[in-house]
Design a protein around this motif. Structure first.
Motif, mmCIF file in Angstrom:
data_model
loop_
_atom_site.group_PDB
_atom_site.id
_atom_site.type_symbol
_atom_site.label_atom_id
_atom_site.label_comp_id
_atom_site.label_asym_id
_atom_site.label_seq_id
_atom_site.Cartn_x
_atom_site.Cartn_y
_atom_site.Cartn_z
ATOM 1 N N UNK A 172 0.824 -1.202 0.000
ATOM 2 C CA UNK A 172 0.000 0.000 0.000
ATOM 3 C C UNK A 172 0.864 1.259 0.000
ATOM 4 N N UNK A 173 1.889 1.262 0.825
ATOM 5 C CA UNK A 173 2.752 2.439 0.902
ATOM 6 C C UNK A 173 3.555 2.626 -0.388
ATOM 7 N N UNK A 174 4.004 1.515 -0.981
ATOM 8 C CA UNK A 174 4.778 1.614 -2.223
ATOM 9 C C UNK A 174 3.953 2.174 -3.371
ATOM 10 N N UNK A 175 2.649 1.947 -3.359
ATOM 11 C CA UNK A 175 1.784 2.441 -4.425
ATOM 12 C C UNK A 175 1.084 3.744 -4.045
ATOM 13 N N UNK A 176 1.623 4.408 -3.048
ATOM 14 C CA UNK A 176 1.161 5.746 -2.731
ATOM 15 C C UNK A 176 -0.111 5.832 -1.933
ATOM 16 N N UNK A 177 -0.557 4.752 -1.346
ATOM 17 C CA UNK A 177 -1.755 4.802 -0.506
ATOM 18 C C UNK A 177 -1.351 5.350 0.857
ATOM 19 N N UNK A 178 -1.921 6.476 1.282
ATOM 20 C CA UNK A 178 -1.478 7.093 2.541
ATOM 21 C C UNK A 178 -2.042 6.381 3.760
ATOM 22 N N UNK A 179 -1.311 6.473 4.847
ATOM 23 C CA UNK A 179 -1.802 5.979 6.132
ATOM 24 C C UNK A 179 -2.896 6.929 6.620
ATOM 25 N N UNK A 180 -4.008 6.369 7.044
ATOM 26 C CA UNK A 180 -5.121 7.212 7.499
ATOM 27 C C UNK A 180 -5.809 6.558 8.686
ATOM 28 N N UNK A 181 -6.664 7.332 9.335
ATOM 29 C CA UNK A 181 -7.392 6.823 10.499
ATOM 30 C C UNK A 181 -8.348 5.696 10.123
ATOM 31 N N UNK A 182 -8.746 5.633 8.846
ATOM 32 C CA UNK A 182 -9.675 4.583 8.421
ATOM 33 C C UNK A 182 -9.056 3.194 8.519
ATOM 34 N N UNK A 183 -7.721 3.132 8.619
ATOM 35 C CA UNK A 183 -7.079 1.818 8.760
ATOM 36 C C UNK A 183 -7.534 1.120 10.035
ATOM 37 N N UNK A 184 -7.967 1.875 11.035
ATOM 38 C CA UNK A 184 -8.444 1.267 12.281
ATOM 39 C C UNK A 184 -9.723 0.461 12.064
ATOM 40 N N UNK A 185 -10.448 0.760 10.978
ATOM 41 C CA UNK A 185 -11.664 0.000 10.687
ATOM 42 C C UNK A 185 -11.344 -1.452 10.315
ATOM 43 N N UNK A 186 -10.086 -1.727 9.986
ATOM 44 C CA UNK A 186 -9.700 -3.104 9.656
ATOM 45 C C UNK A 186 -9.873 -4.030 10.853
ATOM 46 N N UNK A 187 -9.737 -3.504 12.064
ATOM 47 C CA UNK A 187 -9.835 -4.350 13.264
ATOM 48 C C UNK A 187 -11.244 -4.911 13.461
#
Length: 310
Positions: A172-187
């Motif tokens: 994700x990081x290599x393809x330019x996808x930024x880290x965001x607060x929505x990543x917490x929804x993965x849990x």
């Protein structure tokens, strides 16, 4: 003069005593505090027994995961390499040759996320199908709640997915996808998917215990399920096809595997917007988890005393 010997009369042979009736045996056993060996406990008691063995479940899952690639030279690296290689094959066939990547932003993160999340469901169900039939020695030798086996196999697959998620974050990081607060929804999405997977695995474990041949059929069923779950292409674009009947579109949107894949894409990929999710996606995700998790657990518990018999 002859002597006549008189044989003394033999006493009559007593008639055999009638066999005790089953009701008499049941009453006799109850009077002396005996119970049926391996009898199914009540549902609350079964849950308590399962919770008491939670350390066994986690240790068994970790041991199975460690031993899975112990014979390979790369060892645990294959936990990440296997889904990545699958994603590479799907990218070449579907993304390049069939052109499904056109019109899908961030297609490689889109594809890799779908492959990883689908592999979690697929592997959990396959392992659950063989949970009882493939561990008969353990089932017959030890007394423990049999639901511990399919649950531990699902936990093993969850642990493997968490290893793979590290590679997914790098992609994700290599393809330019930024880290965001929505990543917490993965849990919560993973928690719901784990509950769903465990429930379906327990259903398949009961079927597989009675009919082991189901394990040979499951790869074909799961492959078909994968193709209609939007792993390699966008179901949103497919649903815009006017030639599809409305009932097919509804079925595609309500597909539980597609729902959990879409939730993870929505959580991790910035370009995957809420408009691409089916309506009421979170209630559907919770509903599938409850129906499969609770229903599968009760369905498995009802046959508890039959596992390992025969």
């Amino acid at each position: 003069m002859s002597t006549v010997l008189h044989t003394p009369p033999q006493p009559p042979t007593p008639a055999p005593a009638p066999a005790p009736a089953d009701d008499d045996l049941t009453a006799l056993a109850a009077r002396h505090g005996l119970s049926v060996s391996g009898a199914r406990p009540s549902l609350p008691e079964y849950v308590r027994q399962l919770w008491a063995r939670r350390h066994f479940i986690t240790a068994f899952a970790t041991a199975k995961l460690t031993a899975q690639y112990s014979q390979a030279k790369l060892g645990q690296v294959w936990q990440v390499m296997t889904p990545l290689l699958n994603a590479a094959v799907y990218y070449f066939i579907f993304g390049v040759l069939l052109g499904t990547k056109h019109g899908v932003p961030d297609y490689i993160p889109f594809l890799v996320t779908g492959v990883f999340i689908w592999t979690f469901t697929q592997s959990s169900i396959m392992a659950g199908t063989r949970a009882i039939s493939g561990n008969l020695g353990l089932v017959r030798a030890l007394h423990f709640p049999r639901a511990a086996l399919p649950i531990s196999f699902c936990l093993q697959q969850l642990q493997q997915l968490l290893f793979s998620m590290g590679a997914l974050v790098v992609i994700l990081l290599c393809f330019g996808v930024p880290v965001s607060a929505s990543w917490l929804l993965a849990l919560p999405a993973l928690a719901l998917q784990f509950t769903f997977n465990a429930g379906v695995s327990m259903i398949m474990a009961r079927w597989g215990a009675k009919t082991p041949d189901i394990a040979q059929l499951m790869p074909f069923i799961l492959r078909t399920w994968m193709y209609v779950s939007g792993v390699m292409w966008s179901l949103d674009k497919l649903a815009q096809n006017d030639h599809l009947p409305h009932v097919v579109k509804v079925a595609l949107e309500a597909n539980p595997a597609a729902i959990y894949i879409d939730l993870m894409r929505f959580a991790l990929i910035d370009s995957f917007h809420a408009e691409q999710l089916p309506h009421h996606v979170w209630p559907l995700a919770v509903g599938w988890a409850l129906v499969a998790g609770v229903g599968g657990f009760i369905y498995f518990w009802k046959a508890e005393e039959t596992y390992g018999r025969g």
